[in-house]
Enzyme design. Structure first.
Site, short mmCIF file in Angstrom:
data_model
loop_
_atom_site.label_atom_id
_atom_site.label_comp_id
_atom_site.label_asym_id
_atom_site.label_seq_id
_atom_site.Cartn_x
_atom_site.Cartn_y
_atom_site.Cartn_z
N HIS A 1 -13.23 -9.04 28.81
CA HIS A 1 -13.82 -8.33 29.16
C HIS A 1 -12.97 -7.26 28.48
O HIS A 1 -11.92 -6.33 29.42
CB HIS A 1 -14.13 -8.18 30.72
N GLY B 1 -3.03 -6.09 35.41
CA GLY B 1 -4.09 -5.80 36.38
C GLY B 1 -5.69 -6.48 36.21
O GLY B 1 -6.45 -6.49 36.74
N GLN B 2 -5.31 -7.67 35.32
CA GLN B 2 -6.42 -8.52 35.19
C GLN B 2 -6.74 -9.37 36.05
O GLN B 2 -6.25 -10.16 36.15
CB GLN B 2 -6.18 -9.42 33.53
P1 5GP Z 1 -10.42 -6.44 35.51
O1 5GP Z 1 -9.31 -5.67 36.73
O2 5GP Z 1 -10.38 -8.21 35.54
O3 5GP Z 1 -10.00 -6.33 34.29
O4 5GP Z 1 -11.79 -6.28 35.59
C1 5GP Z 1 -12.93 -7.30 36.90
C2 5GP Z 1 -14.17 -6.17 36.93
O5 5GP Z 1 -15.23 -7.38 36.90
C3 5GP Z 1 -13.59 -4.86 38.04
O6 5GP Z 1 -14.03 -4.02 37.86
C4 5GP Z 1 -14.67 -5.78 38.56
O7 5GP Z 1 -15.83 -4.79 39.72
C5 5GP Z 1 -15.81 -6.44 37.76
N1 5GP Z 1 -16.76 -8.14 38.74
C6 5GP Z 1 -15.75 -8.42 38.94
N2 5GP Z 1 -16.45 -9.78 39.70
C7 5GP Z 1 -18.07 -9.05 39.27
C8 5GP Z 1 -19.54 -9.71 39.08
O8 5GP Z 1 -19.57 -11.29 39.79
N3 5GP Z 1 -20.48 -9.00 38.82
C9 5GP Z 1 -19.80 -7.66 37.51
N4 5GP Z 1 -21.16 -7.27 37.45
N5 5GP Z 1 -19.03 -7.18 38.02
C10 5GP Z 1 -17.41 -7.85 38.46
#
Ligand code: 5GP
Ligand code: ZN
Length: 115
Positions: free
Chosen positions: A101, A94-95
């Site tokens: 991060h 789900g990345q």
């Molecule tokens: P992943 O799904 O890759 O584990 O999580 C990515 C996270 O990054 C998501 O929860 C999404 O809401 C957050 N996110 C994506 N773009 C941005 C951004 O530009 N700023 C912030 N603060 N969060 C972001």
């Protein structure tokens, strides 16, 4: 990495609500919070995912988990209530942002299994 959104946030080129920063790590509020407390802990160095950690990253990885996660959990008031740490990795994991991060989520009761 030039075109990576989290590299841009770490460099201050894109605004974010930073809750913690040191020489190697920045933590900021998730844009789309899934819990009352939802922050992302991001190494300033571009590393794609935990699957891409190198031996040279051991100190950084330890710093994130030994120093930053517990400190931030306390700062955000979720140590006693409990919290969840999530590392989505790769497509099936789900990345969606391909810069490592750590999600730190708290302030509500979590369920298991995750979706
Ligand atoms: P992943 O799904 O890759 O584990 O999580 C990515 C996270 O990054 C998501 O929860 C999404 O809401 C957050 N996110 C994506 N773009 C941005 C951004 O530009 N700023 C912030 N603060 N969060 C972001
Ligand atoms: Zn990056």
């Amino acid at each position: 990495m030039t075109n990576c959104i989290f590299c841009k946030i770490a460099r201050g080129e894109i605004p974010s609500q930073i809750v913690y920063e040191d020489a190697s790590v920045v933590a900021f509020k998730d844009l789309s919070p899934q819990a009352p407390v939802h922050v992302l802990i991001v190494p300033k160095k571009h590393i794609q995912s935990v699957a891409h950690f190198q031996a040279e990253d051991k100190e950084l990885a330890a710093h994130i988990f030994v120093d930053v996660v517990p400190k931030l959990a306390a700062q955000l008031g979720v140590t006693d209530g409990g919290f969840r740490v999530v590392l989505n990795t790769g497509d099936d994991g789900g990345q969606t942002v391909h810069h490592l991060h750590v999600h730190l989520l708290g302030g509500r009761k979590m369920t298991w299994p995750p979706g």
